[in-house]
Design a protein around this motif. Structure first.
Motif, PDB file in Angstrom:
ATOM      1  N   VAL A 272      -5.847  13.547  -8.099  1.00  0.00           N
ATOM      2  CA  VAL A 272      -4.591  13.611  -8.633  1.00  0.00           C
ATOM      3  C   VAL A 272      -3.927  12.283  -8.713  1.00  0.00           C
ATOM      4  O   VAL A 272      -4.318  11.311  -8.100  1.00  0.00           O
ATOM      5  N   VAL A 273      -3.299  12.388 -10.033  1.00  0.00           N
ATOM      6  CA  VAL A 273      -2.657  10.908 -10.324  1.00  0.00           C
ATOM      7  C   VAL A 273      -1.350  11.140 -10.303  1.00  0.00           C
ATOM      8  O   VAL A 273      -0.608  12.078 -11.040  1.00  0.00           O
ATOM      9  N   SER A 274      -0.462  10.343  -9.724  1.00  0.00           N
ATOM     10  CA  SER A 274       0.976  10.464  -9.660  1.00  0.00           C
ATOM     11  C   SER A 274       1.505   9.178 -10.079  1.00  0.00           C
ATOM     12  O   SER A 274       1.362   8.076  -9.519  1.00  0.00           O
ATOM     13  N   TYR A 275       2.420   9.310 -11.272  1.00  0.00           N
ATOM     14  CA  TYR A 275       3.077   8.156 -11.849  1.00  0.00           C
ATOM     15  C   TYR A 275       4.586   8.469 -11.190  1.00  0.00           C
ATOM     16  O   TYR A 275       5.299   9.389 -11.647  1.00  0.00           O
ATOM     17  N   TYR A 276       5.021   7.718 -10.180  1.00  0.00           N
ATOM     18  CA  TYR A 276       6.197   7.510  -9.736  1.00  0.00           C
ATOM     19  C   TYR A 276       6.912   8.820  -9.437  1.00  0.00           C
ATOM     20  O   TYR A 276       7.792   9.133  -9.612  1.00  0.00           O
ATOM     21  N   GLY A 277       6.076   9.634  -8.615  1.00  0.00           N
ATOM     22  CA  GLY A 277       6.277  10.856  -8.068  1.00  0.00           C
ATOM     23  C   GLY A 277       6.955  10.968  -6.617  1.00  0.00           C
ATOM     24  O   GLY A 277       6.853   9.991  -5.826  1.00  0.00           O
ATOM     25  N   PRO A 278       8.085  11.759  -6.472  1.00  0.00           N
ATOM     26  CA  PRO A 278       8.713  11.909  -5.066  1.00  0.00           C
ATOM     27  C   PRO A 278       7.753  12.617  -4.227  1.00  0.00           C
ATOM     28  O   PRO A 278       6.985  13.441  -4.706  1.00  0.00           O
ATOM     29  N   VAL A 279       7.592  12.004  -2.939  1.00  0.00           N
ATOM     30  CA  VAL A 279       6.649  12.408  -2.216  1.00  0.00           C
ATOM     31  C   VAL A 279       7.201  13.044  -0.575  1.00  0.00           C
ATOM     32  O   VAL A 279       6.892  13.752  -0.159  1.00  0.00           O
ATOM     33  N   ASN A 280       8.527  12.576  -0.446  1.00  0.00           N
ATOM     34  CA  ASN A 280       9.100  12.828   0.767  1.00  0.00           C
ATOM     35  C   ASN A 280      10.662  13.275   0.553  1.00  0.00           C
ATOM     36  O   ASN A 280      11.415  12.552   0.408  1.00  0.00           O
ATOM     37  N   LEU A 281      10.786  14.453   0.223  1.00  0.00           N
ATOM     38  CA  LEU A 281      12.346  14.894  -0.302  1.00  0.00           C
ATOM     39  C   LEU A 281      13.224  14.871   0.580  1.00  0.00           C
ATOM     40  O   LEU A 281      14.384  14.444   0.541  1.00  0.00           O
ATOM     41  N   THR A 282      13.177  15.057   1.984  1.00  0.00           N
ATOM     42  CA  THR A 282      14.076  15.065   2.948  1.00  0.00           C
ATOM     43  C   THR A 282      14.733  13.441   2.963  1.00  0.00           C
ATOM     44  O   THR A 282      15.689  13.220   3.011  1.00  0.00           O
ATOM     45  N   ILE A 321       4.171  14.695   1.110  1.00  0.00           N
ATOM     46  CA  ILE A 321       3.418  14.027   2.139  1.00  0.00           C
ATOM     47  C   ILE A 321       3.317  14.923   3.632  1.00  0.00           C
ATOM     48  O   ILE A 321       2.568  14.319   4.420  1.00  0.00           O
ATOM     49  N   SER A 322       3.979  15.903   3.538  1.00  0.00           N
ATOM     50  CA  SER A 322       3.704  17.051   4.569  1.00  0.00           C
ATOM     51  C   SER A 322       2.034  17.553   4.454  1.00  0.00           C
ATOM     52  O   SER A 322       1.785  17.999   5.768  1.00  0.00           O
ATOM     53  N   TYR A 323       1.305  17.463   3.602  1.00  0.00           N
ATOM     54  CA  TYR A 323      -0.056  17.970   3.540  1.00  0.00           C
ATOM     55  C   TYR A 323      -1.107  16.773   3.863  1.00  0.00           C
ATOM     56  O   TYR A 323      -2.158  17.233   3.493  1.00  0.00           O
ATOM     57  N   VAL A 324      -0.764  15.696   3.994  1.00  0.00           N
ATOM     58  CA  VAL A 324      -1.514  14.743   4.268  1.00  0.00           C
ATOM     59  C   VAL A 324      -2.560  14.773   5.505  1.00  0.00           C
ATOM     60  O   VAL A 324      -3.713  14.402   5.371  1.00  0.00           O
ATOM     61  N   ASN A 325      -2.218  15.805   6.251  1.00  0.00           N
ATOM     62  CA  ASN A 325      -3.386  16.064   7.288  1.00  0.00           C
ATOM     63  C   ASN A 325      -4.473  16.978   7.134  1.00  0.00           C
ATOM     64  O   ASN A 325      -5.154  17.101   8.121  1.00  0.00           O
ATOM     65  N   ARG A 326      -4.575  17.303   5.713  1.00  0.00           N
ATOM     66  CA  ARG A 326      -5.830  18.096   5.337  1.00  0.00           C
ATOM     67  C   ARG A 326      -6.738  17.526   4.420  1.00  0.00           C
ATOM     68  O   ARG A 326      -6.369  16.435   4.082  1.00  0.00           O
ATOM     69  N   SER A 327      -7.705  18.119   4.282  1.00  0.00           N
ATOM     70  CA  SER A 327      -8.671  17.559   3.157  1.00  0.00           C
ATOM     71  C   SER A 327      -8.095  17.698   1.642  1.00  0.00           C
ATOM     72  O   SER A 327      -7.605  18.613   1.446  1.00  0.00           O
ATOM     73  N   LEU A 328      -7.919  16.225   1.176  1.00  0.00           N
ATOM     74  CA  LEU A 328      -7.245  16.220  -0.089  1.00  0.00           C
ATOM     75  C   LEU A 328      -8.205  15.452  -0.862  1.00  0.00           C
ATOM     76  O   LEU A 328      -9.008  14.581  -0.665  1.00  0.00           O
ATOM     77  N   PRO A 329      -8.052  15.793  -2.280  1.00  0.00           N
ATOM     78  CA  PRO A 329      -8.881  15.064  -3.160  1.00  0.00           C
ATOM     79  C   PRO A 329      -8.307  13.631  -3.481  1.00  0.00           C
ATOM     80  O   PRO A 329      -7.274  13.126  -3.026  1.00  0.00           O
ATOM     81  N   PRO A 330      -9.129  12.509  -3.983  1.00  0.00           N
ATOM     82  CA  PRO A 330      -8.505  11.165  -4.243  1.00  0.00           C
ATOM     83  C   PRO A 330      -7.327  11.138  -4.979  1.00  0.00           C
ATOM     84  O   PRO A 330      -7.213  12.107  -5.793  1.00  0.00           O
ATOM     85  N   THR A 331      -6.429  10.388  -4.434  1.00  0.00           N
ATOM     86  CA  THR A 331      -5.010  10.060  -5.019  1.00  0.00           C
ATOM     87  C   THR A 331      -5.066   8.764  -5.917  1.00  0.00           C
ATOM     88  O   THR A 331      -5.043   7.848  -4.782  1.00  0.00           O
ATOM     89  N   LEU A 332      -4.349   8.658  -6.965  1.00  0.00           N
ATOM     90  CA  LEU A 332      -3.949   7.372  -7.389  1.00  0.00           C
ATOM     91  C   LEU A 332      -2.359   7.478  -7.611  1.00  0.00           C
ATOM     92  O   LEU A 332      -1.780   8.188  -8.284  1.00  0.00           O
ATOM     93  N   LEU A 333      -1.850   6.404  -6.943  1.00  0.00           N
ATOM     94  CA  LEU A 333      -0.303   6.257  -7.176  1.00  0.00           C
ATOM     95  C   LEU A 333       0.227   5.173  -7.830  1.00  0.00           C
ATOM     96  O   LEU A 333      -0.359   4.113  -7.744  1.00  0.00           O
ATOM     97  N   VAL A 334       0.763   5.114  -8.921  1.00  0.00           N
ATOM     98  CA  VAL A 334       1.216   3.994 -10.014  1.00  0.00           C
ATOM     99  C   VAL A 334       2.903   4.099  -9.808  1.00  0.00           C
ATOM    100  O   VAL A 334       3.295   5.249 -10.015  1.00  0.00           O
ATOM    101  N   HIS A 335       3.054   3.001  -9.506  1.00  0.00           N
ATOM    102  CA  HIS A 335       4.685   2.907  -9.154  1.00  0.00           C
ATOM    103  C   HIS A 335       5.309   1.761  -9.503  1.00  0.00           C
ATOM    104  O   HIS A 335       4.736   0.554  -9.321  1.00  0.00           O
ATOM    105  N   GLY A 336       6.389   1.634 -10.229  1.00  0.00           N
ATOM    106  CA  GLY A 336       7.141   0.113 -10.305  1.00  0.00           C
ATOM    107  C   GLY A 336       7.869   0.050  -9.128  1.00  0.00           C
ATOM    108  O   GLY A 336       8.728   0.675  -8.500  1.00  0.00           O
TER     109      GLY A 336
END
Length: 400
Positions: A272-282, A321-336
């Motif tokens: 999964v590739v995230s360009y400037y995505g929200p991860v912690n809504l609270t 961010i609530s799902y980090v404790n399980r098996s996840l695919p590789p993640t690319l985070l791109v942010h300004g």
């Protein structure tokens, strides 16, 4: 008459100097509202153009303004603009180095050697090209299908667009999800990126979803999951290898891409590739950015249906961010780093959580970039992001 012409020319040059400085200033000034945000997004990305504009205005002022005070004023304006633009350009090389190190740290020193030569040959040869800033990034002919209805939830027709390589074959599937604060946008967004990736050997699916506030979470996630099922069912028709599927999103679309990929019952997702995505809504609601041009709390209330105090469980379920404790695919985070809609601290927080638990994760942070920096396809930031994104995708999908 000659004296009058010189005076007019002097004021025109001063006006040009002021305009050049005004445009350049948005490289460092955060936009206070959405009307001015395009200036904050675009100014750093076209800094090579602005550098030339400031240099041109400086030379005009130096040689064609004869009144000393006016000459000094115009030259000062132009010099300040030159310094601001230079602040971006001098950071390009160290940012390239930082990004290269981040990739190697996570994927291995020799990760590029794991990419087949025929794939590498199609990718950008360098992270940044000044020529491409002016000429543009070349796009090749591909096959493009529009207005493909994949679902009609609650009577709302949802469309997708498919970008395919020029030759018939079977290609990895790249699912692209647009941004727009979950309340606007459509699959026609960022067509240059989709065309570029299709020419590199991917079947690109640009998908749609219902918008808030009429349709609140989890309607958007449901629509993304429906689209993934549709793609899997019609894989042969669109020449897609759904066992080699990556989700890529921007802003709200990046949020949905992460959520869809991180679900316990998600279909096979390679990355999964995230360009400037929200991860912690609270936390995003409780500590909005300053300035806050989009009115973060109003956006989140429209999306979730209330505040975190009213709907704490919904905010948790809706936060990747609530799902980090399980098996996840590789993640690319791109942010300004200068993102004033989704602050870079959230990408860092996501990266740290993923890395702490041993998940494959890469954070590429661009010091001068604002939210939606890649709207300028040949801009400084998108050139860097594109260079490393396509290498990440190639490593994930074509790794020998």
């Amino acid at each position: 008459m000659f004296h009058k012409s010189k005076k007019i020319l002097s004021w025109l040059v001063i006006f040009l100097s002021i305009i050049s400085l005004f445009l350049s200033s948005w490289i460092i000034i955060p936009a206070p509202n959405m009307s001015l945000l395009p200036l904050g997004v675009g100014a750093p990305e076209v800094s090579p153009w602005l550098l030339i504009l400031n240099l041109f205005s400086f030379l005009l002022a130096f040689f064609f303004i004869y009144q000393r005070q006016l000459k000094r004023l115009a030259c000062i304006f132009s010099l300040i603009g030159l310094l601001i633009c230079s602040s971006v350009l001098i950071k390009i090389a160290p940012t390239e180095t930082q990004m290269a190190q981040a990739m190697k740290l996570e994927l291995g020193e020799n990760y590029l050697a794991q990419i087949p030569p025929q794939v590498s040959a199609k990718m950008q040869s360098q992270p940044f090209s000044l020529v491409n800033s002016f000429r543009g990034i070349s796009l090749e002919k591909i096959r493009h299908k529009r207005e493909i209805i994949f679902a009609t939830p609650a009577g709302v027709p949802l469309e997708m667009q498919v970008y395919q390589p020029p030759k018939v074959g079977k290609y990895p599937a790249l699912v692209v999800i647009y941004g727009g604060a979950w309340r606007s946008g459509n699959p026609s967004a960022n067509p240059e990126f989709n065309q570029y990736m299709a020419a590199r050997g991917y079947t690109v699916f640009a998908i749609d979803y219902r918008h808030a506030p009429e349709y609140q979470f989890p309607a958007q996630l449901d629509d993304v999951r429906t689209a993934l099922n549709f793609i899997r069912q019609h894989a042969t028709e669109y020449e897609a290898d759904t066992e080699n599927m990556v989700l890529l999103g921007r802003s709200a679309g990046a949020h949905l891409a992460m959520l869809a990929a991180y679900q316990p019952d998600a279909p096979p997702i390679r990355a999964v590739v995230s360009y400037y995505g929200p991860v912690n809504l609270t936390e995003g609601y409780n500590t909005p950015p300053r300035p806050d041009p989009i009115n973060t709390r109003a956006v989140l209330k429209a999306f979730i249906g209330g505040s975190p105090q009213e709907l704490p469980q919904q905010y948790q379920i809706a936060s990747p961010i609530s799902y980090v404790n399980r098996s996840l695919p590789p993640t690319l985070l791109v942010h300004g780093s200068r993102d004033h809609l989704v602050e870079a601290r959230f990408a860092r927080q996501m990266y740290e959580n993923l890395h702490r638990l041993g998940k494959t994760a890469i954070l590429l942070e661009i010091p001068w970039a604002e939210h939606a920096f890649d709207a300028v396809f040949n801009g400084v930031s998108n050139q860097l992001a594109l260079y490393y994104t396509e290498r990440f995708l190639a490593w994930v999908l074509f790794n020998r």
